[in-house]
Structures are given as C-alpha cells and as structure tokens.
Design a protein around this motif. Sequence first.
Motif, PDB file in Angstrom:
ATOM      1  N   CYS A 218       0.827  -1.208   0.000  1.00  0.00           N
ATOM      2  CA  CYS A 218       0.000   0.000   0.000  1.00  0.00           C
ATOM      3  C   CYS A 218       0.864   1.262   0.000  1.00  0.00           C
ATOM      4  CB  CYS A 218      -0.916  -0.010   1.221  1.00  0.00           C
ATOM      5  SG  CYS A 218      -2.054   1.394   1.290  1.00  0.00           S
ATOM      6  N   THR A 219       0.405   2.292  -0.726  1.00  0.00           N
ATOM      7  CA  THR A 219       1.139   3.560  -0.794  1.00  0.00           C
ATOM      8  C   THR A 219       0.410   4.695  -0.070  1.00  0.00           C
ATOM      9  OG1 THR A 219       0.101   4.081  -2.926  1.00  0.00           O
ATOM     10  CG2 THR A 219       2.231   2.937  -2.983  1.00  0.00           C
ATOM     11  N   CYS A 220      -0.558   4.361   0.800  1.00  0.00           N
ATOM     12  CA  CYS A 220      -1.239   5.418   1.552  1.00  0.00           C
ATOM     13  C   CYS A 220      -0.294   6.021   2.592  1.00  0.00           C
ATOM     14  CB  CYS A 220      -2.496   4.872   2.228  1.00  0.00           C
ATOM     15  SG  CYS A 220      -2.209   3.933   3.754  1.00  0.00           S
ATOM     16  N   TYR A 221      -0.684   7.138   3.184  1.00  0.00           N
ATOM     17  CA  TYR A 221       0.164   7.817   4.155  1.00  0.00           C
ATOM     18  C   TYR A 221       0.413   6.935   5.379  1.00  0.00           C
ATOM     19  CZ  TYR A 221       1.851  11.213   7.541  1.00  0.00           C
ATOM     20  OH  TYR A 221       2.605  11.864   8.484  1.00  0.00           O
ATOM     21  N   ALA A 222      -0.604   6.169   5.803  1.00  0.00           N
ATOM     22  CA  ALA A 222      -0.423   5.310   6.974  1.00  0.00           C
ATOM     23  C   ALA A 222       0.632   4.235   6.723  1.00  0.00           C
ATOM     24  CB  ALA A 222      -1.755   4.664   7.357  1.00  0.00           C
ATOM     25  N   CYS A 223       0.679   3.700   5.515  1.00  0.00           N
ATOM     26  CA  CYS A 223       1.593   2.590   5.202  1.00  0.00           C
ATOM     27  C   CYS A 223       2.927   3.059   4.640  1.00  0.00           C
ATOM     28  CB  CYS A 223       0.941   1.643   4.194  1.00  0.00           C
ATOM     29  SG  CYS A 223      -0.454   0.708   4.858  1.00  0.00           S
ATOM     30  N   ALA A 224       2.909   4.141   3.872  1.00  0.00           N
ATOM     31  CA  ALA A 224       4.117   4.556   3.151  1.00  0.00           C
ATOM     32  C   ALA A 224       4.647   5.912   3.564  1.00  0.00           C
ATOM     33  CB  ALA A 224       3.842   4.551   1.647  1.00  0.00           C
ATOM     34  N   GLY A 225       3.912   6.631   4.442  1.00  0.00           N
ATOM     35  CA  GLY A 225       4.383   7.945   4.861  1.00  0.00           C
ATOM     36  C   GLY A 225       4.418   8.938   3.724  1.00  0.00           C
ATOM     37  N   LYS A 226       5.250   9.976   3.874  1.00  0.00           N
ATOM     38  CA  LYS A 226       5.327  11.034   2.864  1.00  0.00           C
ATOM     39  C   LYS A 226       5.947  10.544   1.561  1.00  0.00           C
ATOM     40  CE  LYS A 226       5.574  14.956   6.073  1.00  0.00           C
ATOM     41  NZ  LYS A 226       6.391  16.111   6.522  1.00  0.00           N
ATOM     42  N   SER A 227       6.749   9.503   1.629  1.00  0.00           N
ATOM     43  CA  SER A 227       7.441   9.045   0.424  1.00  0.00           C
ATOM     44  C   SER A 227       6.479   8.479  -0.605  1.00  0.00           C
ATOM     45  CB  SER A 227       8.474   7.970   0.782  1.00  0.00           C
ATOM     46  OG  SER A 227       7.841   6.750   1.137  1.00  0.00           O
ATOM     47  N   GLY A 228       5.368   7.909  -0.137  1.00  0.00           N
ATOM     48  CA  GLY A 228       4.438   7.277  -1.054  1.00  0.00           C
ATOM     49  C   GLY A 228       4.983   6.012  -1.691  1.00  0.00           C
ATOM     50  N   VAL A 229       6.049   5.458  -1.121  1.00  0.00           N
ATOM     51  CA  VAL A 229       6.676   4.243  -1.650  1.00  0.00           C
ATOM     52  C   VAL A 229       6.329   3.078  -0.729  1.00  0.00           C
ATOM     53  CG1 VAL A 229       8.831   3.118  -2.257  1.00  0.00           C
ATOM     54  CG2 VAL A 229       8.558   5.571  -2.657  1.00  0.00           C
ATOM     55  N   SER A 230       5.808   2.007  -1.302  1.00  0.00           N
ATOM     56  CA  SER A 230       5.377   0.876  -0.494  1.00  0.00           C
ATOM     57  C   SER A 230       6.569   0.146   0.117  1.00  0.00           C
ATOM     58  CB  SER A 230       4.547  -0.100  -1.334  1.00  0.00           C
ATOM     59  OG  SER A 230       5.378  -0.817  -2.229  1.00  0.00           O
ATOM     60  N   TRP A 231       6.318  -0.613   1.145  1.00  0.00           N
ATOM     61  CA  TRP A 231       7.321  -1.445   1.806  1.00  0.00           C
ATOM     62  C   TRP A 231       7.957  -2.393   0.802  1.00  0.00           C
ATOM     63  CZ3 TRP A 231       8.576  -2.212   7.163  1.00  0.00           C
ATOM     64  CH2 TRP A 231       9.250  -3.392   7.460  1.00  0.00           C
ATOM     65  N   ASP A 232       7.136  -3.021  -0.031  1.00  0.00           N
ATOM     66  CA  ASP A 232       7.650  -3.981  -1.006  1.00  0.00           C
ATOM     67  C   ASP A 232       8.568  -3.334  -2.040  1.00  0.00           C
ATOM     68  OD1 ASP A 232       6.319  -5.992   0.238  1.00  0.00           O
ATOM     69  OD2 ASP A 232       4.773  -6.263  -1.293  1.00  0.00           O
ATOM     70  N   ASP A 233       8.394  -2.012  -2.252  1.00  0.00           N
ATOM     71  CA  ASP A 233       9.235  -1.298  -3.216  1.00  0.00           C
ATOM     72  C   ASP A 233      10.383  -0.552  -2.540  1.00  0.00           C
ATOM     73  OD1 ASP A 233       7.867  -2.130  -5.463  1.00  0.00           O
ATOM     74  OD2 ASP A 233       6.448  -0.469  -5.389  1.00  0.00           O
ATOM     75  N   GLY A 234      10.641  -0.867  -1.288  1.00  0.00           N
ATOM     76  CA  GLY A 234      11.789  -0.290  -0.600  1.00  0.00           C
ATOM     77  C   GLY A 234      11.478   0.872   0.314  1.00  0.00           C
ATOM     78  N   GLY A 235      10.179   1.229   0.437  1.00  0.00           N
ATOM     79  CA  GLY A 235       9.821   2.339   1.313  1.00  0.00           C
ATOM     80  C   GLY A 235       9.866   1.940   2.779  1.00  0.00           C
ATOM     81  N   ARG A 236      10.234   2.883   3.656  1.00  0.00           N
ATOM     82  CA  ARG A 236      10.277   2.594   5.095  1.00  0.00           C
ATOM     83  C   ARG A 236       9.771   3.792   5.901  1.00  0.00           C
ATOM     84  NH1 ARG A 236      10.987  -1.593   3.152  1.00  0.00           N
ATOM     85  NH2 ARG A 236      12.444  -3.288   3.682  1.00  0.00           N
ATOM     86  N   ASP A 237       8.966   4.651   5.272  1.00  0.00           N
ATOM     87  CA  ASP A 237       8.542   5.877   5.936  1.00  0.00           C
ATOM     88  C   ASP A 237       7.194   5.761   6.640  1.00  0.00           C
ATOM     89  OD1 ASP A 237      10.810   7.111   5.027  1.00  0.00           O
ATOM     90  OD2 ASP A 237       9.841   8.060   3.307  1.00  0.00           O
ATOM     91  N   GLY A 238       6.505   4.623   6.437  1.00  0.00           N
ATOM     92  CA  GLY A 238       5.168   4.491   6.995  1.00  0.00           C
ATOM     93  C   GLY A 238       5.172   4.091   8.458  1.00  0.00           C
ATOM     94  N   PHE A 239       3.978   3.930   8.983  1.00  0.00           N
ATOM     95  CA  PHE A 239       3.793   3.557  10.388  1.00  0.00           C
ATOM     96  C   PHE A 239       3.630   2.047  10.496  1.00  0.00           C
ATOM     97  CE2 PHE A 239       2.195   7.863   9.808  1.00  0.00           C
ATOM     98  CZ  PHE A 239       2.896   8.546  10.793  1.00  0.00           C
ATOM     99  N   SER A 240       4.148   1.485  11.559  1.00  0.00           N
ATOM    100  CA  SER A 240       4.118   0.034  11.751  1.00  0.00           C
ATOM    101  C   SER A 240       2.784  -0.415  12.331  1.00  0.00           C
ATOM    102  CB  SER A 240       5.244  -0.386  12.695  1.00  0.00           C
ATOM    103  OG  SER A 240       5.006   0.122  14.004  1.00  0.00           O
ATOM    104  N   ARG A 241       2.527  -1.704  12.183  1.00  0.00           N
ATOM    105  CA  ARG A 241       1.365  -2.299  12.838  1.00  0.00           C
ATOM    106  C   ARG A 241       1.492  -2.145  14.355  1.00  0.00           C
ATOM    107  NH1 ARG A 241       0.824  -8.041   9.463  1.00  0.00           N
ATOM    108  NH2 ARG A 241       0.678  -7.084   7.380  1.00  0.00           N
ATOM    109  N   ALA A 242       2.696  -2.264  14.862  1.00  0.00           N
ATOM    110  CA  ALA A 242       2.919  -2.119  16.305  1.00  0.00           C
ATOM    111  C   ALA A 242       2.505  -0.739  16.787  1.00  0.00           C
ATOM    112  CB  ALA A 242       4.388  -2.379  16.638  1.00  0.00           C
ATOM    113  N   TYR A 243       2.833   0.294  15.998  1.00  0.00           N
ATOM    114  CA  TYR A 243       2.501   1.662  16.398  1.00  0.00           C
ATOM    115  C   TYR A 243       0.990   1.870  16.380  1.00  0.00           C
ATOM    116  CZ  TYR A 243       2.453   6.763  16.458  1.00  0.00           C
ATOM    117  OH  TYR A 243       2.210   8.079  16.773  1.00  0.00           O
ATOM    118  N   LEU A 244       0.319   1.405  15.310  1.00  0.00           N
ATOM    119  CA  LEU A 244      -1.135   1.580  15.248  1.00  0.00           C
ATOM    120  C   LEU A 244      -1.841   0.753  16.311  1.00  0.00           C
ATOM    121  CD1 LEU A 244      -0.271   2.741  12.371  1.00  0.00           C
ATOM    122  CD2 LEU A 244      -2.635   2.276  11.758  1.00  0.00           C
ATOM    123  N   HIS A 245      -1.308  -0.420  16.609  1.00  0.00           N
ATOM    124  CA  HIS A 245      -1.835  -1.227  17.708  1.00  0.00           C
ATOM    125  C   HIS A 245      -1.716  -0.456  19.021  1.00  0.00           C
ATOM    126  CE1 HIS A 245      -2.501  -4.919  20.113  1.00  0.00           C
ATOM    127  NE2 HIS A 245      -1.507  -4.471  20.873  1.00  0.00           N
TER     128      HIS A 245
END
Length: 388
Positions: free
Chosen positions: A308-335
């Motif tokens: 996912c490239t939404c702000y919650a998953c990809a942050g400002k970068s808009g790059v998904s985890w699978d594509d090398g992005g690491r700017d989003g929020f973790s499941r641990a944080y949202l939990h």
Amino acid sequence: MLQFELLKTEGHARRGRLTLNHGVVETPIFMPVGTYGTVKGVMPQSLHDMGAQIILGNTFHLWMRPGQDVMKSFGGLHGFEQWHKPILTDSGGFQVWSLGAMRKITEQGVTFNSPVNGDKLFMSPEVSMQIQTGLNSDIVMQLDECTPYETSGHLTTETEARKSMEMSRRWAVRSKDEFARLENPNALFGIVQGGMFENLRQESLEALVEMDFPGYAVGGVSVGEPKEQMLQIMAHTPHRLPAHKPRYLMGVGTPEDLVQGVADGVDMFDCVMPTRNARNGTLFTRFGDLKLRNARHKTDHQPLDTTCTCYACAGKSGVSWDDGGRDGFSRAYLHHLDRCGEMLGPMLATVHNLHYYLNLMREVREALDAGGFEAFRGQFKSERARGV
C-alpha cells in the motif's frame, strides 16, 4: 447536469465516465460517506490525495444540524465543507426508516420526532427535494421507503414488500415533479426497491425506467438479509437498468462485494464499512482483513499492507514497503495507538481503509481499460484469500 459515457464493457462489467456540475467521475467508483458534512476523521486534502472523486452527504442529518438556513447561506454543501468536487446526497429515507418506532409512515410522508431535540418533524418527497436543492448536491436521490428484510419479527412477505415498493414508486413521481418545480440544475436518481423478490424488483425497475431518470440506484440491500440473497438481487437487477445511464448500488459493501458488483454491472458504490471498521480496528488489505487489536501486532514492524502507498503505510514518500519504502507507520505503532485510545490511531486506519477501497476501484478501472477484468478478479480473490 449529468452526462454519462460508456467507454468499455466486459460481460456486464462497465467502464464509464460521469460528468457532473462539480467535475468528472471515472467509474466504477467508490464514494466515501461524509454523513455530517465530513468524512469522519479525514482531512479534505487527504481525500484529494487518495483519489476521492465524489463523496456523500446525509440529507437527514444535515437537515437536523446545521439546518437549511445555514446551508443556503453557504450556497450549499460544497461551500460549507469546502469540497469542490461532486457530492451525492441520500434522500433521508434510510435514516427515517432506521428510527423504527419513533416514526410513522403514511402515503403523505413520514412523521417523526427529531433525535436531536425531540421536535415533531415531517419528511415527504417534496421536503426531501427542497432540502437537497438547498444542499446543491450534484446527485439527488428520490425519497423512498427502505423495505426491511424483517417486519415485526417475521420475514417481510411479498405482499408487504409490494406495498412498500409501490409507495416508493409513487414517491418517485412526486420527487421528480418537485425536483422539476424547483428547477434544480443537478441530477435526480430513482431507486429500485422490491425487497428480496426478483419479480418486484423488475416491476420497480420498469416503472422507474419509464419515468426516465438521469440515473438509477438499487436500494434496500444490506439491510440484514443473508449474503446469498443480497448477491441474488445484485445479480438480477443492475444489468437490467438502462446501459446508457449510471447505476448505483446503495450501502454496499466489502471489497468482495464491490468487485462482484462491478461484475454485475454496477458503476457506483458507497458504504460506511471502511471508515467504521477502521475506527473499530479492522483494516482491509490486499491479502485479507487485519484485526489490529490482536496481540500479535504488538511488536510487528510491518506496515498494515506491504503493497500500500497510503500515508499510513508509506508515509510522505508514497513508496510501499515492497518497493523499498520505510517511511510508513508500523502495525505495532497503530496497535499501540488503538490500545491507548489516541485519536491518531483511527485517523490513520481510516486513511488506509479509504485508500484501499479507492485504489481497488482504480485497479478495476485499469483492468477494464485493458480488457482484463476477469483475470484481475481471479487474482483479487486469490490474494484476499491468502490472509495477512
């Protein structure tokens, strides 16, 4: 004003373009629900960023608060909530129906006590058209009676469903007449009713088509009936509506329901599920539903959805985890946010769920453009069944 172009078909599935007074809507489309003049927990800019093309407003609740005078002073709902793309408003019929014993339905309309201050109020097809004209919504819905699946503790009979459907049909005539009298420059949709009875659905459909509405909706589904019966009505009704006019399935549903609805010929969807479920800790992902409150997410560094490239998953970068992005929020944080009752938690979850729904519809449109909807549908089912 309403113009609808049918660009491509694949079976009953349709790719279209809807032009309204406040902009163009590419279909099939999901419409986020903004009951009180806002999509709960989401900044309007976020709606733009995630690709929302049209949102809903609720006639009944906006009539209660802030009221017609305030709305008219802003020139309608667009100016009031500062959303300058298209808006669809429901008629208020579903909310009145949901009041249960607090309301009395007659041929003239519905009398009920305001849930806000107890005032005695009256809603009729004419009143609904007057309120919606003041809201200046691009798509106005006729006032109808939402036929329940159960009536007074028993399944609604065909006789009861017919009585309800025929009154909605008469209310459609009155809605259309009042809409014309008010010289409303927008578009009015008729609503097909008939409960779970295909013959009644067909009668309702044929009568409304004869009235020549600019667009049509299928109402009275997802009101407590078994999923099999909802799917039966979805398979029966939408594709029988005029091909050159938009088709709207009201109040549906899960991601699977949306993809099935497209296969059945639906162009437009709305549902509170992505926003309500987000607030309750259920997240929709490409690989199934994620229950955020499960203890296993306490230490999980992954985003909600690695694709996912939404702000919650990809942050400002808009790059998904699978594509090398690491700017989003973790499941641990949202939990953690959910466990602590922090408002940022449901806000981020809502952004994700709406992004997921809107992105799903974008992928459906791209598949239809490429002539590969059935292949997409198969892949969608396979991925969702995989599980998070």
